[in-house]
Enzyme design. Structure first.
Site, mmCIF file in Angstrom:
data_model
loop_
_atom_site.group_PDB
_atom_site.id
_atom_site.type_symbol
_atom_site.label_atom_id
_atom_site.label_comp_id
_atom_site.label_asym_id
_atom_site.label_seq_id
_atom_site.Cartn_x
_atom_site.Cartn_y
_atom_site.Cartn_z
ATOM 1 N N CYS A 86 59.199 29.678 112.016
ATOM 2 C CA CYS A 86 59.075 28.691 113.083
ATOM 3 C C CYS A 86 58.652 29.378 114.386
ATOM 4 O O CYS A 86 57.534 29.860 114.496
ATOM 5 C CB CYS A 86 60.372 27.888 113.224
ATOM 6 S SG CYS A 86 60.173 26.318 114.098
ATOM 7 N N HIS A 194 61.871 26.273 107.464
ATOM 8 C CA HIS A 194 63.025 27.157 107.607
ATOM 9 C C HIS A 194 63.691 27.457 106.259
ATOM 10 O O HIS A 194 64.611 26.738 105.852
ATOM 11 C CB HIS A 194 64.066 26.499 108.516
ATOM 12 C CG HIS A 194 63.698 26.454 109.957
ATOM 13 N ND1 HIS A 194 64.082 27.412 110.859
ATOM 14 C CD2 HIS A 194 62.959 25.554 110.664
ATOM 15 C CE1 HIS A 194 63.623 27.110 112.071
ATOM 16 N NE2 HIS A 194 62.927 25.981 111.971
ATOM 17 N N GLU A 196 65.817 29.720 105.627
ATOM 18 C CA GLU A 196 67.220 30.104 105.849
ATOM 19 C C GLU A 196 68.131 28.884 105.924
ATOM 20 O O GLU A 196 69.359 29.020 105.825
ATOM 21 C CB GLU A 196 67.336 30.957 107.115
ATOM 22 C CG GLU A 196 67.339 30.208 108.434
ATOM 23 C CD GLU A 196 65.965 29.738 108.894
ATOM 24 O OE1 GLU A 196 65.867 29.257 110.040
ATOM 25 O OE2 GLU A 196 64.983 29.819 108.122
#
Length: 229
Positions: A86, A194, A196
């Site tokens: 990002c 994302h 994660e």
């Protein structure tokens, strides 16, 4: 294998990245402040999402000049693994470590939801645990994720197999549905979604977990250690 999670003023996904490493692959991981001038101890550097320096000027335009980015460039040149997520992707493009730029979403709105991605290149150190053409669910959260590059750069991206992920349903107007790219060597990847935030089914998807196992397996393959496949 040692991971560094960079922290800039305004980063807000640094903890997510730290926890993803700690809880999915259990490897050593440190937060590294943006003023650091030595990353030689680390094998993989994560440039997290957020709003570094409040996104003043352009996203990533100030972070690009942080002292630590000189070390990130050295690490990339040395073949170490760099993943920008990002705002991290935006920083890598501003720093010239990846081609192109991230523009405002074509809707002019912040988009925050799960999105379906297609794995276009599963030969990078970040994607070997995926199948080519596989569709995965990874969330997005960005206002400036509209990837753009000129025609010459786009031709090179295609010729060199540098398009890593594409959107199945383009949420931001990104050129050719691009969601993530790599450098020519394949050791630097930037992506707007994302991973994660998709490492446990409790989060809605665990499709991001294999990015971290891919990184660890790639490093272990290089160093002759047993993989986690």
């Amino acid at each position: 294998m040692k991971f560094a999670v960079l922290v800039f003023p305004g980063s807000n996904c640094d903890i997510d990245c730290y926890k993803a490493v700690e809880e999915t692959i259990g490897e050593p991981v440190d937060y590294v402040w943006h003023t650091a001038t030595d990353l030689s101890a680390y094998d993989c550097i994560l440039v997290p999402g957020g709003f570094s320096y409040g996104d003043y000027l352009r996203c990533g335009a100030i972070s690009r000049f942080a002292p630590v980015m000189n070390e990130v460039a050295k690490a990339a040149e040395a073949g170490k693994f760099i993943l920008g997520i990002c705002n991290g992707f935006q920083i890598l493009t501003e720093a010239g470590l990846l081609p192109g730029a991230l523009l405002r979403n074509n809707s002019m709105k912040f988009r925050c939801h799960d999105t379906s991605l297609k794995v276009v290149n599963n030969k990078t150190p970040f994607t070997t645990d995926y199948s080519e053409g596989e569709e995965i669910i990874i969330p997005i959260a960005h206002g400036e994720g509209n990837y753009y590059c000129d025609d010459e750069t786009f031709t090179r991206l295609k010729q060199n197999d540098q398009i890593v992920f594409t959107y199945s349903n383009n949420p931001n107007g990104s050129l050719a549905d691009i969601a993530g790219i790599c450098n020519e060597q394949g050791n630097v990847v930037g992506m707007m979604p994302h991973p994660e935030r998709a490492v446990n089914s409790l989060l809605g998807s665990e499709d991001g977990k294999r990015m971290f196992t891919s990184i660890l397996n790639a490093w272990r393959d290089i160093h002759g250690a047993a993989s986690v496949r």
